[in-house]
Design a protein around this motif. Structure first.
Motif, PDB file in Angstrom:
ATOM      1  N   GLN A 164       1.097  -0.998   6.981  1.00 14.92           N
ATOM      2  CA  GLN A 164       0.408   0.183   7.495  1.00 14.92           C
ATOM      3  C   GLN A 164       1.394   1.186   8.079  1.00 14.92           C
ATOM      4  N   SER A 165       2.475   0.658   8.722  1.00 14.92           N
ATOM      5  CA  SER A 165       3.501   1.552   9.276  1.00 14.92           C
ATOM      6  C   SER A 165       4.186   2.348   8.171  1.00 14.92           C
ATOM      7  N   GLN A 185       2.708  15.170   4.571  1.00 12.91           N
ATOM      8  CA  GLN A 185       2.113  16.275   5.327  1.00 12.91           C
ATOM      9  C   GLN A 185       3.168  17.304   5.735  1.00 12.91           C
ATOM     10  N   ASP A 214       2.920   3.124   5.203  1.00 14.31           N
ATOM     11  CA  ASP A 214       1.961   4.112   4.691  1.00 14.31           C
ATOM     12  C   ASP A 214       1.836   5.301   5.638  1.00 14.31           C
ATOM     13  N   SER A 215       1.868   5.010   6.949  1.00 18.81           N
ATOM     14  CA  SER A 215       1.766   6.096   7.931  1.00 18.81           C
ATOM     15  C   SER A 215       2.976   7.029   7.849  1.00 18.81           C
ATOM     16  N   GLN A 216       4.179   6.457   7.704  1.00 21.65           N
ATOM     17  CA  GLN A 216       5.380   7.285   7.585  1.00 21.65           C
ATOM     18  C   GLN A 216       5.355   8.123   6.316  1.00 21.65           C
ATOM     19  N   ARG A 247       2.681   9.122   4.740  1.00 18.58           N
ATOM     20  CA  ARG A 247       1.674  10.173   4.923  1.00 18.58           C
ATOM     21  C   ARG A 247       2.231  11.324   5.765  1.00 18.58           C
ATOM     22  N   GLU A 248       2.976  10.983   6.826  1.00 17.20           N
ATOM     23  CA  GLU A 248       3.556  12.019   7.663  1.00 17.20           C
ATOM     24  C   GLU A 248       4.574  12.853   6.896  1.00 17.20           C
ATOM     25  N   ARG A 249       5.381  12.213   6.056  1.00 14.27           N
ATOM     26  CA  ARG A 249       6.373  12.941   5.272  1.00 14.27           C
ATOM     27  C   ARG A 249       5.706  13.866   4.262  1.00 14.27           C
TER      28      ARG A 249
END
Length: 361
Positions: free
Chosen positions: A2-3, A13, A5-7, A9-11
């Motif tokens: 999940q970490s 965005q 995927d979160s990184q 997603r942030e990149r």
């Protein structure tokens, strides 16, 4: 998982927001290009004249008097230059329209020895050339110079009005005195390098224009002064400007004389002048001033030419100089400065104080 995927997603965005911001900046640059061009020229004029005012201040001349005289000189100089350029361009346009039929007739005679297919192709090409329309369009765009000169003088006047408060504003924006000195040192470095470039380029362009004027005068052709002024202006556009000036000169010689031999001789003389100055004098005098990548200059010309047209090409080099120096002082943008510099040394040429401020930051 999940970490990760979160990184990602942030990149994504951040990248998407960067693309959107870049598109908005391009849109604003295109839509407000007349105002922004005048503002950029006003900044350059302000930087050039600020040094002169500082020199007068050292001679005990009151600041208000030096500023008033500078503004008066700027207003008279810009308006005179704009009027003179418009008049010379109109003269070139009138002469070119007058002799355009003769030039096309000469080209048809030269193609008489070609094959019928080549003659037909040339005839089709000439019939599609709307020389009169192009010339009148150029004259119409040149008339905007006067309104641009007025707006530039207005911007410059307000800059002089805020001149005394600028260091104070920088200090308050920076938050501390050391950082403010660092910012002012960067601005000073950009100003000095752009000023040196403009002064040296003015001398080189003036020498080129005088030689081209001599060639036209010796040949007894019209528009010697107009071609000289056009050559002086276009030589501020690296590489492309000298080519455009030579092509215009050759076309006008052909239109006036109608003689291919004379056109080749005068065109060869103009080309020789541009080649010698562009490949010997220009690099010799500007090499230690700019230290810019040749490929970077071409990219800058293409980008600002696409955004702001001919005016963007004139401003491409000063903007590139400023961008390189700013990027050199920001650690995460320093690779861009290295790529923009000629030998990967964007800091070379700055004084020791500038270097010290950068290291302290």
């Amino acid at each position: 998982m999940q970490s990760g995927d979160s990184q990602l997603r942030e990149r994504l965005q951040t990248g998407f927001l960067g693309v959107v911001a870049f598109a908005l900046i391009l849109f604003m640059l295109v839509q407000a290009r007349f105002i922004l061009i005048c503002l950029a020229i006003a900044v350059i004029v302000f930087a050039l004249t600020s040094d002169a005012i500082s020199a007068f201040a050292r001679l005990k001349v009151p600041n208000w008097l030096a500023t008033t005289l500078a503004l008066f000189a700027i207003a008279v100089g810009l308006l005179w230059a704009a009027t003179a350029v418009v008049a010379q361009i109109n003269e070139i346009v009138s002469t070119a329209i007058l002799y355009s039929d003769r030039a096309q007739e000469v080209l048809r005679r030269l193609a008489a020895d070609f094959s019928p297919g080549a003659q037909e192709t040339l005839a089709t090409f000439l019939s599609n050339i709307n020389l009169v329309g192009w010339m009148r369009s150029a004259a119409g765009q040149a008339s905007n110079l006067i309104s641009g000169a007025v707006l530039t003088v207005t911007f410059t006047a307000f800059m002089f009005a805020e001149r005394a408060w600028f260091p104070i504003k920088v200090e308050r924006l920076a938050g501390d005195e050391a950082r403010a000195r660092h910012v002012l040192a960067i601005i000073g470095s950009i100003t000095r390098r752009v000023n040196r470039y403009l002064l040296v380029k003015s001398v080189i362009s003036l020498v080129t224009a005088l030689l081209i004027w001599s060639v036209f005068r010796v040949a007894g052709l019209e528009l010697a002064g107009a071609i000289a002024m056009l050559t002086f202006i276009l030589n501020f556009i690296p590489t492309i400007g000298s080519i455009i000036a030579t092509v215009i000169a050759v076309i006008l010689v052909l239109a006036q004389t109608g003689d291919p031999t004379t056109t080749l001789l005068i065109g060869g003389a103009c080309t020789m002048v541009q080649f010698l100055i562009g490949n010997i004098l220009d690099p010799l005098l500007l090499g230690q001033t700019l230290r810019l990548s040749s490929f970077g200059i071409v990219l800058s010309l293409a980008f600002w030419g696409a955004i702001w047209g001919i005016a963007g090409m004139f401003l491409a080099v000063p903007i590139m100089v400023g961008a390189m120096i700013v990027c050199a002082h920001i650690p995460w943008l320093r690779p861009i400065a290295i790529m923009l510099s000629h030998e990967g040394l964007p800091d070379e040429g700055e004084n020791d104080d500038d270097q010290g401020f950068r290291d302290a930051a």
